[in-house]
Design a protein around this motif. Structure first.
Motif, PDB file in Angstrom:
ATOM      1  N   UNK B  95      19.172  45.576  41.060  1.00  0.00           N
ATOM      2  CA  UNK B  95      18.977  46.775  41.892  1.00  0.00           C
ATOM      3  C   UNK B  95      20.079  47.822  41.743  1.00  0.00           C
ATOM      4  N   UNK B  96      21.049  47.579  40.874  1.00  0.00           N
ATOM      5  CA  UNK B  96      22.153  48.546  40.735  1.00  0.00           C
ATOM      6  C   UNK B  96      22.708  48.480  39.320  1.00  0.00           C
ATOM      7  N   UNK B  97      23.625  49.377  39.016  1.00  0.00           N
ATOM      8  CA  UNK B  97      24.329  49.322  37.726  1.00  0.00           C
ATOM      9  C   UNK B  97      25.820  49.125  37.998  1.00  0.00           C
ATOM     10  N   UNK B  98      26.496  48.531  37.031  1.00  0.00           N
ATOM     11  CA  UNK B  98      27.944  48.355  37.153  1.00  0.00           C
ATOM     12  C   UNK B  98      28.644  49.684  37.438  1.00  0.00           C
ATOM     13  N   UNK B  99      28.254  50.723  36.696  1.00  0.00           N
ATOM     14  CA  UNK B  99      28.936  52.017  36.834  1.00  0.00           C
ATOM     15  C   UNK B  99      28.805  52.562  38.256  1.00  0.00           C
ATOM     16  N   UNK B 100      27.589  52.539  38.804  1.00  0.00           N
ATOM     17  CA  UNK B 100      27.389  53.069  40.157  1.00  0.00           C
ATOM     18  C   UNK B 100      28.148  52.238  41.197  1.00  0.00           C
ATOM     19  N   UNK B 101      28.086  50.923  41.053  1.00  0.00           N
ATOM     20  CA  UNK B 101      28.749  50.036  42.026  1.00  0.00           C
ATOM     21  C   UNK B 101      30.265  50.259  42.015  1.00  0.00           C
ATOM     22  N   UNK B 102      30.830  50.330  40.814  1.00  0.00           N
ATOM     23  CA  UNK B 102      32.281  50.481  40.716  1.00  0.00           C
ATOM     24  C   UNK B 102      32.734  51.886  41.134  1.00  0.00           C
ATOM     25  N   UNK B 103      31.874  52.887  40.857  1.00  0.00           N
ATOM     26  CA  UNK B 103      32.221  54.245  41.292  1.00  0.00           C
ATOM     27  C   UNK B 103      32.230  54.325  42.818  1.00  0.00           C
ATOM     28  N   UNK B 104      31.263  53.673  43.468  1.00  0.00           N
ATOM     29  CA  UNK B 104      31.203  53.694  44.945  1.00  0.00           C
ATOM     30  C   UNK B 104      32.456  53.043  45.536  1.00  0.00           C
ATOM     31  N   UNK B 105      32.894  51.944  44.930  1.00  0.00           N
ATOM     32  CA  UNK B 105      34.119  51.291  45.418  1.00  0.00           C
ATOM     33  C   UNK B 105      35.320  52.211  45.211  1.00  0.00           C
ATOM     34  N   UNK B 106      35.375  52.826  44.034  1.00  0.00           N
ATOM     35  CA  UNK B 106      36.505  53.715  43.745  1.00  0.00           C
ATOM     36  C   UNK B 106      36.529  54.904  44.704  1.00  0.00           C
ATOM     37  N   UNK B 107      35.345  55.453  45.015  1.00  0.00           N
ATOM     38  CA  UNK B 107      35.305  56.605  45.928  1.00  0.00           C
ATOM     39  C   UNK B 107      35.757  56.217  47.333  1.00  0.00           C
ATOM     40  N   UNK B 108      35.452  54.985  47.744  1.00  0.00           N
ATOM     41  CA  UNK B 108      35.830  54.569  49.104  1.00  0.00           C
ATOM     42  C   UNK B 108      37.278  54.119  49.193  1.00  0.00           C
ATOM     43  N   UNK B 109      37.749  53.407  48.173  1.00  0.00           N
ATOM     44  CA  UNK B 109      39.061  52.763  48.293  1.00  0.00           C
ATOM     45  C   UNK B 109      40.130  53.406  47.408  1.00  0.00           C
ATOM     46  N   UNK B 110      39.689  54.213  46.447  1.00  0.00           N
ATOM     47  CA  UNK B 110      40.647  54.787  45.498  1.00  0.00           C
ATOM     48  C   UNK B 110      40.933  53.881  44.325  1.00  0.00           C
ATOM     49  N   UNK B 111      40.422  52.624  44.386  1.00  0.00           N
ATOM     50  CA  UNK B 111      40.736  51.652  43.340  1.00  0.00           C
ATOM     51  C   UNK B 111      39.465  51.217  42.634  1.00  0.00           C
ATOM     52  N   UNK B 112      39.494  51.239  41.299  1.00  0.00           N
ATOM     53  CA  UNK B 112      38.349  50.814  40.497  1.00  0.00           C
ATOM     54  C   UNK B 112      38.564  49.358  40.097  1.00  0.00           C
ATOM     55  N   UNK B 113      37.607  48.483  40.387  1.00  0.00           N
ATOM     56  CA  UNK B 113      37.781  47.076  40.007  1.00  0.00           C
ATOM     57  C   UNK B 113      37.994  46.942  38.492  1.00  0.00           C
ATOM     58  N   UNK B 114      38.868  46.032  38.120  1.00  0.00           N
ATOM     59  CA  UNK B 114      39.110  45.791  36.688  1.00  0.00           C
ATOM     60  C   UNK B 114      38.068  44.831  36.120  1.00  0.00           C
ATOM     61  N   UNK B 115      37.236  44.227  36.994  1.00  0.00           N
ATOM     62  CA  UNK B 115      36.209  43.285  36.537  1.00  0.00           C
ATOM     63  C   UNK B 115      34.854  43.977  36.414  1.00  0.00           C
ATOM     64  N   UNK B 116      33.992  43.403  35.585  1.00  0.00           N
ATOM     65  CA  UNK B 116      32.603  43.852  35.482  1.00  0.00           C
ATOM     66  C   UNK B 116      31.826  43.337  36.683  1.00  0.00           C
ATOM     67  N   UNK B 117      30.876  44.140  37.186  1.00  0.00           N
ATOM     68  CA  UNK B 117      30.039  43.671  38.294  1.00  0.00           C
ATOM     69  C   UNK B 117      28.952  42.722  37.787  1.00  0.00           C
ATOM     70  N   UNK B 118      28.592  42.826  36.496  1.00  0.00           N
ATOM     71  CA  UNK B 118      27.622  41.920  35.845  1.00  0.00           C
ATOM     72  C   UNK B 118      26.186  42.123  36.315  1.00  0.00           C
TER      73      UNK B 118
END
Lengths: 163, 163
Positions: B95-118
């Protein structure tokens, strides 16, 4: 015939009495992180029913980056709000050290794993370590409850670990 | 009272009828890798009994480095010789893509996960990807059987994925 084949026979029986589908989001909004140990039937020992909680399991029930990934997806996309950590007595992770395990692999294959094996000498202390890793994560922040337990494989009882 | 508190009440009931302990090594020499999805009661859907098989679960049932770590420990220290991979229909990972999921986290926390969401767009193809990752691993080599399945959340049935 493999053991896998036998389990597929069991699955055909399971499917005969199956009623579904249930919704995707966990109805009780809970995520559980537990050791992969064969003796931990997480659904039975907590009285979980299908559809209630995410169940994440690995060697040790250790909070690794992959557990952080799973919990982030669980909380952010599927709305879980409680986390339960379960380690257990008589754990295989108490029986070796990372150095010995990785050296044995290197001696056999020529290649040393780039990952930590995550062995630990004290089960309660490793529950605390896992609690702290979650508390330190910027990606797992949506929970209202976070508690850690040691399952006693002799009695079937969960004993809470105080921080 | 949290949901966790309710599960602890269930556990006290479970412990009352508990007979243990069982041995540490899985008696059926099997390791299962499955999605964390709440609808997959792995013990029930395969007819597993306590003590038979390691159960490893994460978001997607994807073979990550942490799954390789767990399988290496399972095979090398605790003697498992069969691997069963279980993905399922209606998976959140579709239901999602790695890019969108990680961008949402980065927008909220300022930090982009170094791991793939898979995340993955095709569940059968991701079972094949997971099979290939195990076949490519120098650390998980002791199995005599390796098979992948998609659990149908509407029927309760496991359908094997051909390679």
């Amino acid at each position: 015939m493999t053991v896998t084949d036998g389990y597929l026979v069991n699955n055909a029986e399971y499917a005969r009495n199956f009623t579904g589908p249930l919704p995707m989001p966990p109805s009780k909004h809970v995520a559980i992180v537990a050791c992969m140990d064969a003796r931990l039937d997480v659904y039975r020992l907590l009285g979980l029913r299908e559809g209630e909680a995410h169940v994440i399991r690995n060697a040790g029930g250790v909070v690794t980056d992959d557990v952080i990934r799973s919990l982030a997806i669980s909380q952010r996309l599927l709305g879980t709000r409680e986390i339960i950590l379960i380690h257990h007595t008589d754990c295989g992770m108490l029986t070796f050290t990372d150095d010995d395990f990785k050296r044995a692999i290197q001696e056999e294959t020529g290649i040393k794993p780039s990952w930590a094996a995550e062995a630990f000498p004290d089960v309660e202390e490793d529950v605390r370590q896992s609690l702290r890793r979650i508390q330190a994560s910027p990606f797992v922040t949506k929970h209202e409850s976070l508690r850690g337990f040691v399952f006693d494989v002799a009695t079937g009882k969960l004993n809470e670990v105080t921080r």
